[in-house]
Design a protein around this motif. Structure first.
Motif, PDB file in Angstrom:
ATOM      1  N   UNK A 415       0.832  -1.199   0.000  1.00 32.98           N
ATOM      2  CA  UNK A 415       0.000   0.000   0.000  1.00 32.98           C
ATOM      3  C   UNK A 415       0.866   1.249   0.000  1.00 32.98           C
ATOM      4  N   UNK A 418       2.266   1.657  -3.450  1.00 37.16           N
ATOM      5  CA  UNK A 418       1.231   1.962  -4.440  1.00 37.16           C
ATOM      6  C   UNK A 418       0.742   3.395  -4.305  1.00 37.16           C
ATOM      7  N   UNK A 419       0.560   3.881  -3.063  1.00 37.02           N
ATOM      8  CA  UNK A 419       0.058   5.241  -2.915  1.00 37.02           C
ATOM      9  C   UNK A 419       1.162   6.273  -3.109  1.00 37.02           C
ATOM     10  N   UNK A 422       2.238   5.787  -7.150  1.00 37.51           N
ATOM     11  CA  UNK A 422       1.204   5.506  -8.154  1.00 37.51           C
ATOM     12  C   UNK A 422       1.728   4.495  -9.160  1.00 37.51           C
ATOM     13  N   UNK A 424       0.798   1.810 -10.467  1.00 36.51           N
ATOM     14  CA  UNK A 424       0.042   1.189 -11.543  1.00 36.51           C
ATOM     15  C   UNK A 424      -0.150   2.107 -12.730  1.00 36.51           C
TER      16      UNK A 424
END
Lengths: 523, 450
Positions: A415, A418-419, A422, A424
């Motif tokens: 997490x 990912x945050x 970004x 993705x």
């Protein structure tokens, strides 16, 4: 918010996660007669405190080398001695010669965990914070997010604070070395790296890139002038630091040889236990006897009868290792750059991990550290690699009953990455640094346009496989005929991933300067 | 992949915060737990194995049921999940039973019920306006409030280490406050009535609710100068509020009234025999009073003004829960504490009645009622400071003055919770978490009101 406020919060989060993980079990807890790494570290405190230096590495009635004999370089021994002095102050029973074998208590566990935390706080964490602050061309928030992700990397937390080891010391020193060398403080950097090697000999995996980078710098400065001076200075620093660390063992030839024998046990096998490298993964093909043609089986069986062809396997492994890391190292010597240095660290360490002998599964941490350093440049692939590296240690962590911390820290890390980055959204070819590579390929194959799509699908498949394998290993019992089935599967899957990453990182290194030069021409 | 990217990176910072703190709670599972763990296990056992008529009479364990009936029904519901984890924990005779599965179940039940708290925080974030909104996400009041509430240090250590179920209870309270902010008064009243029947400690703030609903809801309009307009009194509203409270109470206490057990229930809920101060003194006025009494008695003994034979043997510093008499200063009765509490509440109640300032005024009055009850109440636990700290967070992101008061209140309040965790492995945990929360609250509020 100001940068140092944010950094403080990030460091506090990192420390909180570390300490709460340390409340769980450690390796070999309650498992006589040998226990585990925790007992090994306690035993080394006992040995270094009670015996004179000359006897630390030798077999004697007081020091049975079969029971966790010292097999790390002298700096580890000195660190154990320091901890032993503190232990003596609190409770001498913890390090009493012979009688303290297998000592386990809540207070002792607290003491040992505290030593890990203090070592981490003094060496590794400041290095990470300083590294992130020195990153160029990114905003303050991204620097802080980078620090958070590196500090939350599950593999190091679970091994150091769960299983119980002191990897943060050697990795911290190596990181100081990287920092020093990247910021042109070459002498301090090489001193720090020498300390790292003298703490754990596995840091030699990182030695080639350091050597090539510094050599490249000397070449660039001109071997007739400043470069030569730098070379001499570096050589002196290295020799001096080694002599300083090995001082008590330099006096007699026999001492030095014995220590070397303990550090590099040449009479041990190709791999120990299950580890995600080539030799272990391919050994499973031994079991698939009926599928392979007959003479091929014989060759493989011959290779693995280690009593008969020791030298052949050693040579084989040596060749493979050096062939896979040679291109990157040569390039680094010819074109030394900070970015190239970090990527070469990854590629070299990964080559050593995959093809070397007597590799432990924990050695993947030596690859994970350089990958953490390139997190800001290729966040997607780095996060993927770091998740796989944690997954590859699954059998070891399950043996230590660390399932809950493993799941929690992995999700938290995912997490955070990912945050923060970004990840993705950053899967285009350019962001994966594969642009120049795919352009070259498209000269021969014009339809090669879906590289990033392939990689995205591979990522999905990989994550699903890892989650499934974890679930299977935790919930089901392996079939009776193949009791190690799940561990071997984990190793095999991880090995495939690592091969893929080896190819990927080598592509980045080799195709890198072209895009750099083209960009400069365009600009 | 892109959709996942949007979900992760885009506007879902709230989910990331909630998930992050949930993961931290999972890491706290193996920490020390207090006797409250056994208390709740015992209640699971009582409600599962015994019929309703026995619930408030059962006394095999010393930890008898002393929460209102809704909480007992909540434990009953939990026990039906518990039986899949470990059947043995539901045996009333298994005192101090704490197998690893029991621990896992209890810890997960707290983490799971915190979902209501997360929802309540989400609703509260909608109620605060973003006048001071900076461009960055981390400088928006909503973000800061979410962190201050979701990652609240006091709630974390009381619920997830010491072990209690305050998360969802505070969720109910914050939700009722949010509903009152959103002018949905009936829902707010209903939620508060339900909350009272879960844990009656919230009676501390009931006067604020009562006065606010009466003044600002039952009187539908004000005169131009803000004072009360008597002819705008709405009987309908009063009766509907009364009906809500009556129905909720009937649902809760009804069965016990039918069984003629109401006096027993009330005696369990309000055990005045427990003494003026808890075993660990809550840092309130009576602690100072006791300390003064002790000091005076020592001085009196030294100066030979007191007769040593006349001093009662029971000592208040012995760490036991019992009644005792003061030696020098007059002894304090429950009635005296009630009067002191009411007097302390009066100024804020008067303000709420005569100069209502809408929901914000109500919130201030609520906080003051909670603080008054904490300072002057009978047998107050130090955990009760959370009743003041959590609602104060809502005010802290509004005005700079409130922010500075909040910082003082929360830092001292959280520090006063330290004695709850006295074991050695928890020392670094509580220090690190406290530093984390304090650093964040000070730096974020300072940046907000730069």
């Amino acid at each position: 918010m100001e940068k140092w406020h944010l950094m403080t919060i990030v460091v506090l989060i990192g420390l909180t996660v570390r300490w709460t993980v340390s409340l769980n079990s450690y390796s070999g807890a309650g498992k006589p007669p040998m226990f585990g790494d925790y007992e090994a570290q306690r035993h080394w405190q006992e040995i270094t405190f009670n015996l004179p230096i000359k006897q630390w590495y030798f077999n004697s009635s007081d020091n049975n080398l079969q029971y966790w004999g010292l097999d790390y370089p002298p700096l580890t021994a000195y660190h154990s001695l320091l901890c032993a002095y503190v232990a003596k102050f609190i409770n001498p029973d913890w390090i009493a010669l012979h009688t303290s074998r297998g000592y386990e208590s809540q207070a002792h566990k607290l003491f040992m965990r505290t030593t890990v935390l203090i070592a981490d706080l003094l060496i590794y964490i400041p290095a990470v914070v300083l590294y992130c602050c020195c990153l160029k061309e990114i905003s303050t928030k991204k620097k802080v997010a980078n620090a958070l992700c590196i500090l939350l990397y599950p593999g190091l937390i679970l091994i150091d604070y769960g299983h119980f080891q002191y990897n943060s010391v050697s990795l911290g020193f190596a990181l100081w070395g990287v920092l020093g060398v990247s910021c042109d403080w070459d002498l301090l950097g090489s001193l720090a790296f020498c300390l790292a090697i003298n703490y754990k000999q596995m840091e030699l995996y990182h030695s080639l890139p350091f050597f090539c980078f510094l050599l490249g710098k000397c070449f660039k400065k001109g071997l007739k002038g400043k470069g030569f001076v730098l070379l001499i200075k570096l050589a002196c620093t290295v020799v001096a630091s080694f002599i300083l660390c090995w001082l008590p063992f330099c006096t007699e030839r026999e001492q030095t040889l014995q220590v070397l024998r303990r550090l590099f046990p040449v009479d041990r096998g190709l791999f120990e236990d299950k580890v995600a490298n080539i030799w272990c993964s391919f050994s499973i093909f031994l079991k698939i006897k009926e599928i392979l043609p007959h003479h091929f089986q014989i060759i493989i069986r011959y290779c693995y009868q280690e009593n008969k062809c020791f030298i052949f396997i050693r040579f084989f492994s040596f060749c493979f290792t050096f062939l896979s890391l040679l291109p990157a190292c040569v390039k680094l010597t010819l074109q030394p750059s900070s970015k190239g240095f970090r990527f070469t660290l990854v590629s070299c360490a990964l080559s050593f991990f995959l093809f070397s002998f007597q590799v432990h599964e924990k050695s993947i941490l030596l690859v994970s550290l350089p990958v953490c350093l390139v997190l800001s440049e290729i966040p997607f692939m780095s996060t993927w690699f770091l998740l796989v590296s944690t997954f590859s240690m699954l059998p070891l962590l399950l043996k230590d009953e660390l399932l809950m911390p493993l799941v929690v820290t992995t999700i938290a890390f995912f997490i955070a990455c990912a945050t923060s980055f970004s990840i993705f959204e950053k899967t285009s070819e350019e962001e994966l640094q594969l642009k120049s590579f795919s352009l070259s390929v498209r000269k021969y194959l014009p339809c090669f346009t879906f590289l990033s799509r392939i990689i995205q699908y591979l990522f999905l498949i990989s994550v699903i496989t890892m989650v499934l394998l974890t679930l299977i290993t935790v919930t089901l019992d392996p079939p009776q005929k193949l009791p190690d089935l799940f561990s071997v599967l984990v190793c095999f899957v991880s090995c495939l991933h690592f091969l893929f990453f080896l190819v990927y990182f080598n592509i980045i290194i080799m195709w890198d300067s072209k895009s750099g030069r083209n960009q400069k021409k365009i600009n | 992949m892109a959709a996942l990217g949007i979900a992760m990176g885009g506007g879902n910072w709230f989910s990331a915060l909630a998930l992050g703190v949930t993961l931290l709670k999972c890491l706290l599972i193996p920490t020390y737990h207090s006797t409250d763990f056994e208390v709740h296990r015992n209640w699971l056992a009582i409600t599962h194995s015994l019929p309703v008529s026995q619930w408030y009479y059962e006394a095999t364990s010393e930890w008898t049921l002393d929460y209102p009936p809704f909480f007992a029904w909540f434990e009953y519901a939990l026990s039906h999940v518990a039986k899949y984890f470990d059947q043995e924990m539901l045996n009333v005779r298994n005192l101090n039973y704490s197998s690893s599965r029991t621990l896992l179940f209890q810890r997960f039940s707290v983490i799971f019920t915190d979902a209501l708290f997360v929802y309540a925080v989400h609703e509260c974030c909608k109620c605060i306006d973003g006048k001071k909104a900076g461009k960055e996400l981390t400088e928006k009041p909503k973000f800061i409030l979410s962190v201050l509430l979701l990652w609240n240090f006091g709630l974390l250590i009381v619920d997830h280490i010491h072990f209690q179920y305050n998360g969802f209870l505070f969720g109910l309270m914050l939700l009722s406050i949010a509903r009152l902010f959103q002018k949905r008064h009936m829902e707010g009243a209903f939620l508060f009535a339900v909350l009272l029947h879960f844990k009656h400690i919230y009676l501390y703030v009931a006067p604020a609710y009562g006065v606010y609903l009466l003044r600002s809801y039952c009187f539908t309009a004000n005169k131009p100068d803000g004072s009360i307009r008597w002819n705008s009194f709405s009987f309908v509203r009063v009766i509907s509020l009364g009906l809500i409270v009556f129905l909720v109470s009937a649902l809760s206490l009804g069965p016990f009234l039918a069984l003629n057990q109401l006096p027993q229930v009330l005696s369990r809920l309000f055990p005045f025999k427990r003494g003026l101060c808890h075993a660990y003194w809550a840092p309130n006025f009576w602690a100072l009073y006791n300390a003064l009494d002790k000091v005076l008695s020592i001085i009196g003994l030294e100066l030979k003004l007191l007769d040593p034979n006349k001093i009662p043997k029971a000592s208040m510093t012995s760490g036991l829960v019992q009644q005792f008499q003061h030696t020098v200063l007059p002894s304090v009765t429950p009635l005296a504490t009630l009067i002191c509490t009411l007097i302390a509440m009066l100024p804020s109640i008067f303000c709420l009645w005569f100069k209502p300032q809408g929901p914000r005024g109500f919130l201030r009055c609520l906080i003051l009622c909670a603080l008054s009850s904490f300072l002057f109440g009978w047998h107050v636990h130090e955990k009760a400071i959370l009743l003041a700290v959590l609602p104060m967070s809502l005010l802290s992101v509004g005005k700079a003055g409130d922010a500075s008061i909040f910082l003082i209140l929360t830092t001292t309040g959280h520090y006063s919770l330290f004695p709850l965790l006295f074991t050695a492995p928890e020392l670094p945990t509580k220090i690190l978490l406290m530093l984390l929360f304090t650093t964040y609250s000070i730096s974020s509020l300072k940046t907000l009101f730069r």
